[in-house]
Each structure stands twice: as structure tokens, then as C-alpha cells.
Scaffold this motif. Structure first.
Motif, mmCIF file in Angstrom:
data_model
loop_
_atom_site.group_PDB
_atom_site.id
_atom_site.type_symbol
_atom_site.label_atom_id
_atom_site.label_comp_id
_atom_site.label_asym_id
_atom_site.label_seq_id
_atom_site.Cartn_x
_atom_site.Cartn_y
_atom_site.Cartn_z
ATOM 1 N N ARG A 29 6.686 9.429 -5.619
ATOM 2 C CA ARG A 29 7.500 9.387 -5.055
ATOM 3 C C ARG A 29 7.979 8.248 -4.859
ATOM 4 O O ARG A 29 7.681 7.021 -5.360
ATOM 5 N N LEU A 30 9.375 7.854 -4.227
ATOM 6 C CA LEU A 30 10.009 6.684 -3.844
ATOM 7 C C LEU A 30 9.631 6.051 -2.614
ATOM 8 O O LEU A 30 9.686 6.296 -1.829
ATOM 9 N N LEU A 52 -4.113 6.944 4.940
ATOM 10 C CA LEU A 52 -2.237 6.454 3.813
ATOM 11 C C LEU A 52 -2.098 6.949 3.139
ATOM 12 O O LEU A 52 -1.018 7.755 2.636
ATOM 13 N N ASP A 53 -2.917 7.348 1.928
ATOM 14 C CA ASP A 53 -2.788 7.347 0.568
ATOM 15 C C ASP A 53 -2.555 9.244 0.126
ATOM 16 O O ASP A 53 -1.446 9.856 0.266
ATOM 17 N N ARG A 83 0.567 -1.268 -0.040
ATOM 18 C CA ARG A 83 0.299 -0.373 0.092
ATOM 19 C C ARG A 83 0.745 1.627 0.196
ATOM 20 O O ARG A 83 0.560 2.242 -0.778
ATOM 21 N N ILE A 84 1.845 1.406 0.909
ATOM 22 C CA ILE A 84 2.627 2.181 0.729
ATOM 23 C C ILE A 84 3.587 2.594 -0.620
ATOM 24 O O ILE A 84 3.438 4.302 -1.131
ATOM 25 N N ALA A 85 3.757 1.306 -0.846
ATOM 26 C CA ALA A 85 4.329 1.959 -2.415
ATOM 27 C C ALA A 85 3.722 2.642 -3.242
ATOM 28 O O ALA A 85 3.979 3.049 -4.095
ATOM 29 N N GLN A 86 2.248 1.477 -3.262
ATOM 30 C CA GLN A 86 1.637 2.021 -4.517
ATOM 31 C C GLN A 86 1.123 3.291 -4.622
ATOM 32 O O GLN A 86 1.188 4.247 -4.858
ATOM 33 N N ALA A 87 1.052 4.010 -2.993
ATOM 34 C CA ALA A 87 0.601 5.447 -2.672
ATOM 35 C C ALA A 87 1.669 6.284 -3.372
ATOM 36 O O ALA A 87 1.763 7.467 -3.424
#
Length: 237
Positions: free
Chosen positions: A24-25, A207-208, A14-18
Motif C-alpha cells: 500500500r502507499l 497498527l500493522d 511505522r505506518i510507512a513500513q506497515a
């Protein structure tokens, strides 16, 4: 059966997709696994799946876990993320690596005095009450720079940035307004203190958006460890 490792992988995805959505990296956003009320076995399960940063809200519970794991898992980074009364500052100063909820100069002075000289300075974030709710801790925007100035003069503390808990709401406009204000405050703080690098905001429900508005650290608990049982938590924080 879904394991802690499975849920941790979902959170990281989820963090990577957001991050990708806002160019952003993914590695610029850190996941803080909130392990309050959870047994040591759950922390070890997350550790075995690669997690190293854990957040605790209750002082004595956190210290017990730190003491239990400091020999076998010395590379865990422990973050205190709950309200802190002055009678418990010694325990936080002596055992934790981070303190996210600093909102009073008195607490800063005590943490600085009580931080052991053989430890690195305690990383601290100023907590902002961005939603201006009476039930939440934190300071208002006007108090940020005076408190930051006080912290910057304390050698056993290291000012890392800001922490906030925006409103728990489905109103995207309100969420956006609060997160945008936090980003502005963070940028202002960085202008005065260039070493500041941490904007601790965002949980499972926002989060997103939090990542879109510059969060560098998101705090996720139940989505990794499952629902919590608060029946045995400390009555005094």
C-alpha cells in the motif's frame, strides 16, 4: 531526551513500513494524533513537526483547545473520537471537523440540526462494536446500513466511513478475525455509498494488522505524547 517530534517521526515510520509490507502507499494512511488530556503546548509541538490532524475524546477539553488555537493554527483538523451524549452534540456540531463515534440516529439528527450553515458538513464515521463488548460503544453489523441510510439524508452530515476499537488482545487470530470483518463491512458500505473513503481502525498495539486489513486512519496517542494523566478529565462525556 526524546521529543514529541521524534516520537511522531517514529509513528510515521511505522505506518510507512506497515504499508510497504502489504503493498500500500504510505500516504493513503492518515495518522490521527490523539491529544486527549495533553496540554496545548504538546499539540503545538506536534503541529510544528508537521502534524495537522488531532483527536479529542472529551467534549469540553476539545472545545477549549479548538478555541485557543483557531486563530493561530486554523488549518488543524479536529476529530471527536469519544462517546457523545445528546446534551453535548451542539458543541461537537459547532466546533469539530469530524465525529468518529456515531451510533444512534438521534445523535445524527441533532448534529445535523446544530451544524452551522456557514461550516462544511460534519464528517462522520459510524462506530461498529466489532468485539461485541458491553463496555464499548457502537452498533452491530446488522444496524450499519439502516443508520448509514439515515445519515445519507442529512445535508449537514457527510458519511465518510467506519470506526472501531477491536479487542485489546495479544491473540492475533482474534485480532485478524475482527479486522477482517471490519474490512468486509467497509467494503459493503462502499458498495452502497461510493464516496465513503475512511476506515478508522488501528492503534499502537494493532497498527500493522489494521493497515494490512485496509485501515485508512490510525489513532495514536501515548506513543506520540507520552503517558496520560486522567486525574483532571471530564467526569461526564
Amino acid at each position: 531526551m526524546t521529543t514529541i517530534a521524534d516520537r511522531l517521526a517514529v509513528a510515521q515510520s511505522r505506518i510507512a513500513q506497515a504499508a510497504q509490507k502489504c503493498a500500500r502507499l504510505p500516504h493513503s494512511i492518515h495518522l490521527l494524533a490523539v491529544s486527549k488530556t495533553k496540554p496545548i503546548a504538546d499539540i503545538i509541538a506536534a503541529y510544528d513537526a508537521g502534524q495537522r490532524c488531532f483527536g479529542e475524546n472529551y467534549v469540553q477539553e476539545g472545545v477549549t483547545k479548538i478555541e485557543s488555537l483557531k486563530t493561530t493554527h486554523p488549518d488543524i483538523e479536529w476529530h471527536f473520537i469519544g462517546p457523545l451524549q445528546s446534551n453535548k452534540t451542539t458543541l461537537v456540531a459547532q466546533h469539530f471537523d469530524w465525529m468518529h463515534t456515531l451510533s444512534r440516529e438521534k445523535i445524527a439528527l441533532r448534529l445535523n440540526e446544530q451544524r452551522p450553515a456557514n461550516l462544511a458538513p460534519l464528517n462522520v464515521c459510524i462506530q461498529i462494536n466489532i468485539s461485541d463488548e458491553d463496555t464499548k460503544s457502537g452498533i452491530n453489523a446488522q444496524q450499519m446500513l439502516p443508520l448509514a441510510n439515515s445519515i445519507s439524508q442529512l445535508p449537514q452530515l457527510r458519511l465518510r466511513g467506519l470506526m472501531a476499537i477491536p479487542s485489546a488482545t495479544d491473540d492475533t487470530e482474534q485480532q485478524t478475525r475482527e479486522l477482517s470483518e471490519l474490512k468486509h463491512l467497509f467494503d459493503t458500505l462502499k458498495q452502497h455509498y461510493p464516496d465513503v473513503d475512511t476506515l478508522s481502525m488501528g492503534m499502537s498495539n494493532d497498527l500493522d494488522l489494521a493497515i494490512a486489513y485496509g485501515s485508512t486512519m490510525v489513532r495514536i496517542g501515548s506513543a506520540i505524547f507520552g503517558e496520560r494523566d486522567y486525574s483532571s478529565k471530564e467526569t461526564t462525556i
